[in-house]
Scaffold this active site. Structure first.
Site, PDB file in Angstrom:
ATOM      1  N   CYS A  50      51.084  22.759  92.228  1.00  0.00           N
ATOM      2  CA  CYS A  50      51.982  23.034  93.351  1.00  0.00           C
ATOM      3  C   CYS A  50      52.103  21.797  94.228  1.00  0.00           C
ATOM      4  O   CYS A  50      51.097  21.227  94.647  1.00  0.00           O
ATOM      5  CB  CYS A  50      51.464  24.213  94.171  1.00  0.00           C
ATOM      6  SG  CYS A  50      52.577  24.648  95.537  1.00  0.00           S
ATOM      7  N   CYS A  52      53.707  21.771  97.195  1.00  0.00           N
ATOM      8  CA  CYS A  52      53.992  22.093  98.595  1.00  0.00           C
ATOM      9  C   CYS A  52      53.013  21.386  99.529  1.00  0.00           C
ATOM     10  O   CYS A  52      51.959  20.919  99.106  1.00  0.00           O
ATOM     11  CB  CYS A  52      53.985  23.601  98.833  1.00  0.00           C
ATOM     12  SG  CYS A  52      52.360  24.316  99.132  1.00  0.00           S
ATOM     13  N   CYS A  55      49.289  23.789 100.489  1.00  0.00           N
ATOM     14  CA  CYS A  55      48.123  24.031  99.629  1.00  0.00           C
ATOM     15  C   CYS A  55      47.080  22.922  99.766  1.00  0.00           C
ATOM     16  O   CYS A  55      47.419  21.759  99.960  1.00  0.00           O
ATOM     17  CB  CYS A  55      48.550  24.120  98.161  1.00  0.00           C
ATOM     18  SG  CYS A  55      49.438  25.621  97.729  1.00  0.00           S
TER      19      CYS A  55
END
Length: 191
Positions: A50, A52, A55
């Site tokens: 991920c 993003c 996180c």
């Protein structure tokens, strides 16, 4: 162009699942004194890299590796007093160790397609055998953290070379699941 791209140690090392019957284990934070331990009493699903900016990522990594498990199968075993929610307004209630910063689990509690699931970082399992990342989500988001946009083709190429398909959202199966949930909630679909 960036010479060294560190996606995540799990991806960079070509980690592969070693136990087709993996049934959970114990997640442990990085603390050497009184580590937080969280038991996951089931297998994980949708393991992915991920990009993003929310996180937890290991030092030097562009991506996290995150999967989900049913929240009912997630239990804090030790040193839960060291946990705090990172952002109470976020959909994923990421419980992080206040000392080392590792996100230990993140339940979704609001009305959402992922309600009842907790996001976890499987590389924190003491046990081996969990599923390898199957795709990469929110790839373009690493730009928001300062990664040079001109180097994005190299990131996507490295992900593909690692058999981790890059998406700038979630995988098609998860996007279909979200759209189906929304359509049912709105009465557009009835079954």
């Amino acid at each position: 162009m960036t010479t060294t791209i560190s996606i995540h140690p799990t991806v960079d090392s070509a980690y592969r699942a070693t136990d087709a019957a993996f049934s959970g284990g114990t997640l442990v934070c990085r603390c050497t004194s009184r580590p937080v331990k969280v038991r996951v009493k089931s297998d994980i699903a949708h393991n992915h890299a991920c990009g993003c900016t929310k996180c937890w990522k290991p030092e030097g990594s562009l991506f996290s590796v995150v999967a989900v498990a049913p929240t009912e199968n997630v239990e804090v075993l030790e040193n839960g007093d060291k946990l705090a929610v990172v952002d109470a307004s976020a959909l994923i209630q990421r419980h992080a160790c206040k000392e080392c910063g590792v996100h230990m689990y993140g339940p979704v509690e609001r009305d959402h397609p992922f309600k009842g699931l907790s996001f976890i970082h499987p590389e924190r399992f003491e046990e081996k055998g969990w599923a390898e990342p199957g795709f990469a989500a929110f790839v373009s988001s690493i730009i928001e953290a300062g990664f040079p946009p001109d180097d994005m083709p190299a990131v996507r190429a490295k992900l593909k070379d690692s058999s981790v398909e890059p998406y700038d959202c979630l995988s098609p199966a998860l996007m279909d699941y979200i759209a189906t949930w929304t359509a049912k909630k709105n009465g557009v679909l009835t079954n």
